[in-house]
Design a protein around this motif. Structure first.
Motif, PDB file in Angstrom:
ATOM      1  N   SER A   1      -3.008   9.959   2.833  1.00 32.35           N
ATOM      2  CA  SER A   1      -4.278   9.683   3.512  1.00 32.35           C
ATOM      3  C   SER A   1      -4.646   8.209   3.345  1.00 32.35           C
ATOM      4  CB  SER A   1      -5.396  10.553   2.905  1.00 32.35           C
ATOM      5  OG  SER A   1      -5.645  10.135   1.573  1.00 32.35           O
ATOM      6  N   ASP A   2      -5.621   7.756   4.139  1.00 31.50           N
ATOM      7  CA  ASP A   2      -6.099   6.372   3.997  1.00 31.50           C
ATOM      8  C   ASP A   2      -6.670   6.144   2.600  1.00 31.50           C
ATOM      9  OD1 ASP A   2      -5.353   5.562   6.510  1.00 31.50           O
ATOM     10  OD2 ASP A   2      -7.316   5.910   7.411  1.00 31.50           O
ATOM     11  N   ARG A   3      -7.384   7.128   2.077  1.00 37.84           N
ATOM     12  CA  ARG A   3      -7.943   7.002   0.729  1.00 37.84           C
ATOM     13  C   ARG A   3      -6.832   6.840  -0.314  1.00 37.84           C
ATOM     14  NH1 ARG A   3     -10.732  11.338  -3.048  1.00 37.84           N
ATOM     15  NH2 ARG A   3     -11.728   9.917  -4.507  1.00 37.84           N
ATOM     16  N   GLY A   4      -5.762   7.606  -0.159  1.00 38.21           N
ATOM     17  CA  GLY A   4      -4.615   7.502  -1.064  1.00 38.21           C
ATOM     18  C   GLY A   4      -3.985   6.115  -1.003  1.00 38.21           C
ATOM     19  N   TRP A   5      -3.855   5.581   0.203  1.00 34.60           N
ATOM     20  CA  TRP A   5      -3.307   4.233   0.355  1.00 34.60           C
ATOM     21  C   TRP A   5      -4.212   3.199  -0.316  1.00 34.60           C
ATOM     22  CZ3 TRP A   5       1.238   2.296   1.429  1.00 34.60           C
ATOM     23  CH2 TRP A   5       2.161   3.073   2.122  1.00 34.60           C
ATOM     24  N   ARG A   6      -5.533   3.355  -0.136  1.00 37.82           N
ATOM     25  CA  ARG A   6      -6.474   2.405  -0.769  1.00 37.82           C
ATOM     26  C   ARG A   6      -6.365   2.483  -2.292  1.00 37.82           C
ATOM     27  NH1 ARG A   6      -9.758   4.243   3.325  1.00 37.82           N
ATOM     28  NH2 ARG A   6     -10.916   5.554   1.896  1.00 37.82           N
ATOM     29  N   ARG A   7      -6.288   3.700  -2.829  1.00 35.60           N
ATOM     30  CA  ARG A   7      -6.141   3.850  -4.283  1.00 35.60           C
ATOM     31  C   ARG A   7      -4.832   3.242  -4.778  1.00 35.60           C
ATOM     32  NH1 ARG A   7      -7.218  10.046  -4.714  1.00 35.60           N
ATOM     33  NH2 ARG A   7      -5.188   9.854  -5.671  1.00 35.60           N
ATOM     34  N   LEU A   8      -3.737   3.509  -4.063  1.00 30.78           N
ATOM     35  CA  LEU A   8      -2.446   2.943  -4.452  1.00 30.78           C
ATOM     36  C   LEU A   8      -2.484   1.414  -4.397  1.00 30.78           C
ATOM     37  CD1 LEU A   8       0.578   3.190  -5.163  1.00 30.78           C
ATOM     38  CD2 LEU A   8       1.010   3.172  -2.695  1.00 30.78           C
ATOM     39  N   ASN A   9      -2.959   0.875  -3.281  1.00 26.88           N
ATOM     40  CA  ASN A   9      -2.986  -0.580  -3.138  1.00 26.88           C
ATOM     41  C   ASN A   9      -3.916  -1.228  -4.157  1.00 26.88           C
ATOM     42  OD1 ASN A   9      -1.158  -0.505  -1.055  1.00 26.88           O
ATOM     43  ND2 ASN A   9      -2.704  -0.522   0.542  1.00 26.88           N
TER      44      ASN A   9
ATOM     45  N   LEU B   1      -2.007  -1.098  -7.500  1.00 30.35           N
ATOM     46  CA  LEU B   1      -0.914  -2.074  -7.527  1.00 30.35           C
ATOM     47  C   LEU B   1      -1.444  -3.503  -7.579  1.00 30.35           C
ATOM     48  CD1 LEU B   1       1.593  -0.462  -4.997  1.00 30.35           C
ATOM     49  CD2 LEU B   1       1.719  -0.481  -7.504  1.00 30.35           C
ATOM     50  N   GLY B   2      -2.552  -3.753  -6.879  1.00 30.38           N
ATOM     51  CA  GLY B   2      -3.169  -5.077  -6.942  1.00 30.38           C
ATOM     52  C   GLY B   2      -3.648  -5.394  -8.345  1.00 30.38           C
ATOM     53  N   LEU B   3      -4.288  -4.424  -8.994  1.00 36.46           N
ATOM     54  CA  LEU B   3      -4.764  -4.627 -10.365  1.00 36.46           C
ATOM     55  C   LEU B   3      -3.586  -4.857 -11.329  1.00 36.46           C
ATOM     56  CD1 LEU B   3      -7.049  -4.642 -12.470  1.00 36.46           C
ATOM     57  CD2 LEU B   3      -6.775  -2.153 -12.616  1.00 36.46           C
ATOM     58  N   LEU B   4      -2.547  -4.059 -11.197  1.00 33.62           N
ATOM     59  CA  LEU B   4      -1.377  -4.235 -12.058  1.00 33.62           C
ATOM     60  C   LEU B   4      -0.712  -5.598 -11.829  1.00 33.62           C
ATOM     61  CD1 LEU B   4       0.193  -0.662 -11.850  1.00 33.62           C
ATOM     62  CD2 LEU B   4      -0.904  -1.728 -13.844  1.00 33.62           C
TER      63      LEU B   4
END
Length: 168
Positions: free
Chosen positions: A144-152, A155-158
């Motif tokens: 889902s779009d929400r899943g993509w936002r959480r993943l991105n 990954l951005g934070l990491l």
């Protein structure tokens, strides 16, 4: 070939098969003497690397879900994927390093080569299976779009946290 030799080979195989990318090995083997000789080079690379990583982290964190699935590039076929491995710099570095580090001289040469090959097959197959399972789970998470936002965002934070490692 001693037990210590096998354990060291196993550790090397796990680390090289399990980690993504050739950069760690390349940097470990070649750049440290330059940093010792020219400390300002290290400082410059730390500053540039930090700025680049923070910019990259931001770009990753705010990236949305990919566009229309029909417009995405098709995955490689199995034959193309196998052929791509011949261009993989990490695979070349792993092979060259394993052979140069674990080849034994004299009568043990061929048996040590066979042991290296067998060890990498035994290690690579389950490690690759773990990456496949991870990819499958990840595909479920980003459906889902929400899943993509959480993943991105994750990954951005990491990626941003990697800046800390540049300074120690």
């Amino acid at each position: 070939m001693t037990m210590e030799w096998y354990v060291t080979l196993f550790g090397f195989a796990v680390l090289t098969c399990g980690t993504p990318g050739p950069n760690n090995l390349m940097l470990t083997l070649g750049l440290y003497p330059l940093f010792e000789r020219w400390p300002l080079l290290r400082l410059g690379l730390q500053i540039f690397g930090s700025l680049y990583l923070l910019w990259l982290a931001w770009r990753i964190a705010v990236a949305g879900a990919p566009g229309d699935p029909a417009r995405r590039a098709r995955p490689l076929t199995m034959l193309e994927g196998l052929g791509f491995q011949f261009l993989n710099p990490k695979a070349w570095m792993m092979g060259i390093s394993a052979i140069s580090l674990f080849s034994l001289p004299g009568a043990s040469y061929w048996s040590s080569q066979l042991a290296v090959m067998v060890m990498f097959v035994l290690v690579a197959l389950p490690v690759c299976f773990v990456w496949v399972l991870f990819g499958h789970q990840l595909s479920n998470w980003i459906s889902s779009d929400r899943g993509w936002r959480r993943l991105n965002g994750s990954l951005g934070l990491l990626t941003a946290l990697c800046v800390v490692m540049l300074w120690y």
